[in-house]
Write a protein that holds these residues in place. Structure first.
Motif, PDB file in Angstrom:
ATOM      1  N   TYR A  86      29.999 -12.454  25.469  1.00  0.00           N
ATOM      2  CA  TYR A  86      30.465 -11.835  24.229  1.00  0.00           C
ATOM      3  C   TYR A  86      29.391 -12.063  23.183  1.00  0.00           C
ATOM      4  N   ASP A  91      30.273 -17.332  13.752  1.00  0.00           N
ATOM      5  CA  ASP A  91      31.171 -18.427  13.346  1.00  0.00           C
ATOM      6  C   ASP A  91      31.393 -19.432  14.469  1.00  0.00           C
ATOM      7  N   LYS A  92      30.828 -19.162  15.656  1.00  0.00           N
ATOM      8  CA  LYS A  92      31.097 -20.052  16.791  1.00  0.00           C
ATOM      9  C   LYS A  92      29.827 -20.618  17.410  1.00  0.00           C
ATOM     10  N   GLN A  95      30.131 -24.400  18.037  1.00  0.00           N
ATOM     11  CA  GLN A  95      31.004 -24.703  19.181  1.00  0.00           C
ATOM     12  C   GLN A  95      30.318 -24.342  20.506  1.00  0.00           C
ATOM     13  N   TRP A 369      41.371 -17.686  20.575  1.00  0.00           N
ATOM     14  CA  TRP A 369      39.948 -17.342  20.592  1.00  0.00           C
ATOM     15  C   TRP A 369      39.062 -18.532  20.368  1.00  0.00           C
TER      16      TRP A 369
ATOM     17  N   LEU B   9      37.897 -20.003   8.569  1.00  0.00           N
ATOM     18  CA  LEU B   9      38.509 -19.852   9.890  1.00  0.00           C
ATOM     19  C   LEU B   9      37.587 -19.088  10.831  1.00  0.00           C
ATOM     20  N   CYS B  10      37.609 -19.463  12.093  1.00  0.00           N
ATOM     21  CA  CYS B  10      36.982 -18.619  13.094  1.00  0.00           C
ATOM     22  C   CYS B  10      37.846 -17.366  13.258  1.00  0.00           C
ATOM     23  N   SER B  11      37.204 -16.292  13.622  1.00  0.00           N
ATOM     24  CA  SER B  11      37.927 -15.037  13.779  1.00  0.00           C
ATOM     25  C   SER B  11      37.964 -14.655  15.260  1.00  0.00           C
ATOM     26  N   PRO B  12      38.884 -13.774  15.693  1.00  0.00           N
ATOM     27  CA  PRO B  12      39.942 -13.231  14.858  1.00  0.00           C
ATOM     28  C   PRO B  12      41.029 -14.268  14.588  1.00  0.00           C
ATOM     29  N   ARG B 263      35.248 -10.388  12.100  1.00  0.00           N
ATOM     30  CA  ARG B 263      33.839 -10.416  11.684  1.00  0.00           C
ATOM     31  C   ARG B 263      33.042  -9.349  12.413  1.00  0.00           C
ATOM     32  N   ASP B 277      35.083  -8.306  15.923  1.00  0.00           N
ATOM     33  CA  ASP B 277      35.708  -9.154  16.946  1.00  0.00           C
ATOM     34  C   ASP B 277      37.238  -9.041  16.924  1.00  0.00           C
ATOM     35  N   CYS B 278      37.723  -7.875  16.582  1.00  0.00           N
ATOM     36  CA  CYS B 278      39.160  -7.625  16.593  1.00  0.00           C
ATOM     37  C   CYS B 278      39.462  -6.532  17.608  1.00  0.00           C
ATOM     38  N   ALA B 282      44.041  -8.993  19.280  1.00  0.00           N
ATOM     39  CA  ALA B 282      44.224  -9.570  17.941  1.00  0.00           C
ATOM     40  C   ALA B 282      45.038  -8.673  17.021  1.00  0.00           C
TER      41      ALA B 282
END
Lengths: 369, 369
Positions: A86, A91-92, A95, A369, B9-12, B263, B277-278, B282
Motif C-alpha cells: 500500500y 502518517d504511518k 510505525q 487500519w 490520528l492515523c487515517s482512515p 489522507r 486512503d478511504c 472506511a
C-alpha cells in the motif's frame, strides 16, 4: 457447538467451507510452484491467522497485507516476510519503521518521490528499507504510470538511495475484474505481464535487477505462460472466491468457499416478496446491478432475486411469477453466495468454519487500519 | 492522546463531534417532550453505550435496537425497557425469552401469526411477552399491510393470547428516505401517522387500546402536528445525521456529527485523479450515484468528487478542469462527510470522539447479531 450442523447457527452468519479453502489454497500453491514463481498470498480478504496458515502452508512467511493493522496482527502471531502493499502512508512511516526494525523482512511499497524522501528521513536502526516500486500497468489505481519517464527515474532513485533497497516492481492487474471469461483474463494478464517485463528490461539496461510481482485472483487463477518469468505473484481472494470471480472466469461457482446463512423473517404477499435477515450489515452493498439474481446468488434457488437490502433486511422476489409462500415458511434457511467475498467478510466479526456442513471452529479477523 | 487534535490520528478514522451529538440528541428530546410524545431512541446507528447515554439523557431506559446482539449489549450495561424492533426471528425466540425474563421490560415485535405461535410455545417464567404489532403503512419493508383484514385479526390474536400483551402498533416510515425537502417529509409523515391512527381507531372499535409508535429520522426531525397523537417515536440516525439526511431535509449539513478522516496517498496525473486512503472499508458503498460529488462530500472541497472506491483506496477527481496537485501534497488530510452514517459507522471498530477538534475519547460499538 463443534460437530453441530451449520443450520444450528443463528443468522445472519458467515460460514466458510474449510475443505474448499484448503483446496483453493493448494491448487494456487501447486500452480505457481509448477511455474517456478513465488506465491505471496494476500491476507486482505479474510484477515485471519488460521486462513493465513492455510495459504502459507504453515510457514507463516511470505505474505502481502493491505493495512498496517494486518501487518501488526500477523507479525504479532509470528509471521515474517510481510509486504505492506500500500503506497506507504505518511502518517504511518514511523510505525512501518518499527515493524521493519522488529521483523526479519518487512517490505513497503511506493509510487512517488515524496514517499521515498519520507523513508530517507527515517533511516532504520538496523537493515534497509525494502521497497517495491508500484507501477500502474493500465489498472488505473495506485502506481506510477509504466510509460512515464518518472517511473524509471523513481526506480533509479530508490536504487541509489542510502539505507534503501529496491526490492522489486509491483503491479496489480485489478482491471481483470472487468473481464468475462478466460480469454479476456489472459489478455489483461498478458498486457500487465508484458508491461512489467518490459520495465524490468529498462531497469536492466541501466544496471538494475530486482524482483517483479503482479497479482489479482483472475490472472493468478488463469495464468498466461509469460507469468512464469515473474519473481512473485500476490493474489488473495482465491482462497474464498465468490460469485464475481465465477462470472469473471477465475473459478466455478462450486469453488466458492463462503456463504451467508440467512432466514426468512417476513412474508409480503402485497409486494410478492419475502424478507430475509440478511441486510447490508451481513452482505455489504457490493454487487449492485451486476447479477440477474440481484446482490447475490441464493443457493439452490435460481428462481429468486435478492432485490434490495437495508441495514438488517433483504427483500427477495421471484424472477418470474408469484411466490408460493408455503415453500418458504418463516424461519426457512436461505444460503447466500456473496458477490464479493472481501466485502462480505469485512462485515463479519467472526467466521464460522465447517467441514461438510459440520462446524469445526471460528476464525476471528483483525479490523481497522 | 486526549487533548490532541484530530489531525494527529492515523487515517482512515471515523471521528464524532460530541458537541453536535449532544445538540442533536437534546433538540430531538426537547421537540418530543414539547409534543408530549415519548422519544424511544434507536441505537442501530452507533451501537455504543456512550452515545446511548447521551440519547437517553443518562436514564438508560426506553430504547430501540435492531439486533439481539445490541439488546444483550445494552442489557449487560444496565439498560432496560428495550424494544427489539425486528420481526422476532424464529432462531432467537429462546434468547428473547431469556432477556424478557431478566429485564424489567423487554419488548418484541411481529407481523405474522406464526411468530405469535412461537411466543406462545415458549411462555415466560415471569411476566408477559410484550409485543408490538408491526404495520406496513406504505413503507414497503416489514409489517402486515395496514389495509389487510389480517392486520386487525392479528392484533386481536395477540391481544387475546395468554401470556402475551399487545403493547402497541409500530410503523417505520422509511419511505421518508426518498423525500426531498420538508414538504415531502410532511406528506409521508402525515400518511403514516394517519394510517396508524386510523388503525388505532379500528382497534378501539373492537375494544383494544394500546400504544402507537412511528419512526424515521426525517419524520421525527420535521414532525407534523398529528404525530402528537402518537404514544412514541423511535428515530435513530438523527444523533449523527449525514449527507443523505441533509439532502432529504431532516437537518443542515452543519448538524452532521461524523466525518471520516482521510489522507492523500497518491497522485495520478495521467488520470487527473488523487488517491485517498478511504476505500469502502472506511466509508461503505452506500450512496452510489446519489450525489454530484460522488459517494460523499469532501468538506471544504466542493470542487472534488469521490468518484469510486475499492477496498482501501478512494479515487478523487475534480468536478471540472485539471487538478492542481500542489494543492494536495501526499499526506494532505481530507475530511469526508458520509452519505449514510449508519453504513459508515458499521465499518469502524472504534469511533474517535472530539470536542472542537480535540480528542476526548473513544467509543467502541458492538457488532454481530
Amino acid at each position: 457447538m463443534e460437530g453441530d450442523p451449520i443450520s444450528s447457527l443463528c443468522s445472519p452468519a458467515m460460514v466458510v467451507d474449510v475443505d474448499k479453502v484448503k483446496r483453493n489454497a493448494e491448487k494456487m500453491r501447486e500452480r505457481w510452484s509448477n511455474l517456478g514463481v513465488t506465491l505471496r498470498p494476500h491476507m486482505k480478504t479474510h484477515k485471519t491467522i488460521e486462513c493465513g496458515d492455510i495459504m502459507t502452508a504453515g510457514s507463516r512467511r511470505c505474505i502481502v497485507v493491505s493495512t498496517l493493522a494486518e501487518a501488526c496482527f500477523y507479525a504479532d502471531h509470528g509471521y515474517d516476510d510481510i509486504l505492506y502493499a500500500y503506497s506507504v502512508p505518511f502518517d504511518k512511516v514511523e510505525q512501518c519503521a518499527v515493524l521493519a526494525e522488529r521483523l526479519s523482512l518487512f517490505q513497503v511499497l511506493l509510487d512517488h518521490r515524496d514517499a521515498l524522501d519520507q523513508l530517507r528521513k527515517r533511516p532504520l536502526t538496523r537493515g534497509l528499507w525494502h521497497v517495491w516500486l508500484k507501477l500502474d500497468c493500465a489498472n488505473g489505481r495506485a502506481g506510477v504510470l509504466h510509460s512515464e519517464p518518472e517511473a524509471l527515474r523513481l526506480a533509479q532513485a530508490i536504487f541509489e538511495s542510502e539505507g534503501v533497497e529496491l526490492t522489486g516492481v509491483y503491479a496489480h492487474c485489478g482491471n481483470t475484474y472487468s473481464c468475462k471469461g478466460v480469454e479476456q483474463i489472459h489478455s489483461v494478464a498478458q498486457e500487465t505481464t508484458t508491461l512489467v517485463l518490459q520495465f524490468m528490461e529498462k531497469l536492466k539496461a541501466v544496471g538494475i535487477t530486482c524482483k517483479s510481482s503482479i497479482g489479482s485472483t483472475p490472472s493468478c487463477s488463469q495464468p498466461i505462460s509469460d507469468m512464469a518469468k515473474l519473481s512473485e505473484v500476490h493474489p488473495g481472494n482465491y482462497v474464498f472466491y465468490d460469485v464475481q470471480q465465477s462470472v469473471i472466469g477465475s473459478c466455478s461457482l462450486e469453488d466458492v468457499a463462503v456463504r451467508v446463512l440467512s432466514r426468512v423473517i417476513g412474508h409480503c404477499p402485497h409486494r410478492n416478496q419475502l424478507l430475509i435477515d440478511c441486510g447490508w450489515t451481513a452482505l455489504s452493498l457490493d454487487g449492485a446491478g451486476k447479477l440477474p439474481t440481484g446482490f447475490a446468488v441464493i443457493e439452490g434457488h435460481p428462481e429468486l432475486r435478492l432485490l434490495s437490502m437495508t441495514q438488517e433486511h433483504g427483500r427477495v422476489e421471484p424472477l418470474l411469477g408469484q411466490l408460493d409462500y408455503s415453500q418458504y415458511p418463516l424461519g426457512t434457511l436461505l444460503t447466500i453466495i456473496p458477490y464479493h467475498a472481501c466485502a462480505t467478510a469485512m462485515m463479519h466479526p467472526v467466521y464460522y468454519i465447517h467441514s461438510a456442513g459440520r462446524l469445526v471452529g471460528k476464525w476471528i479477523p483483525t479490523r481497522g487500519w
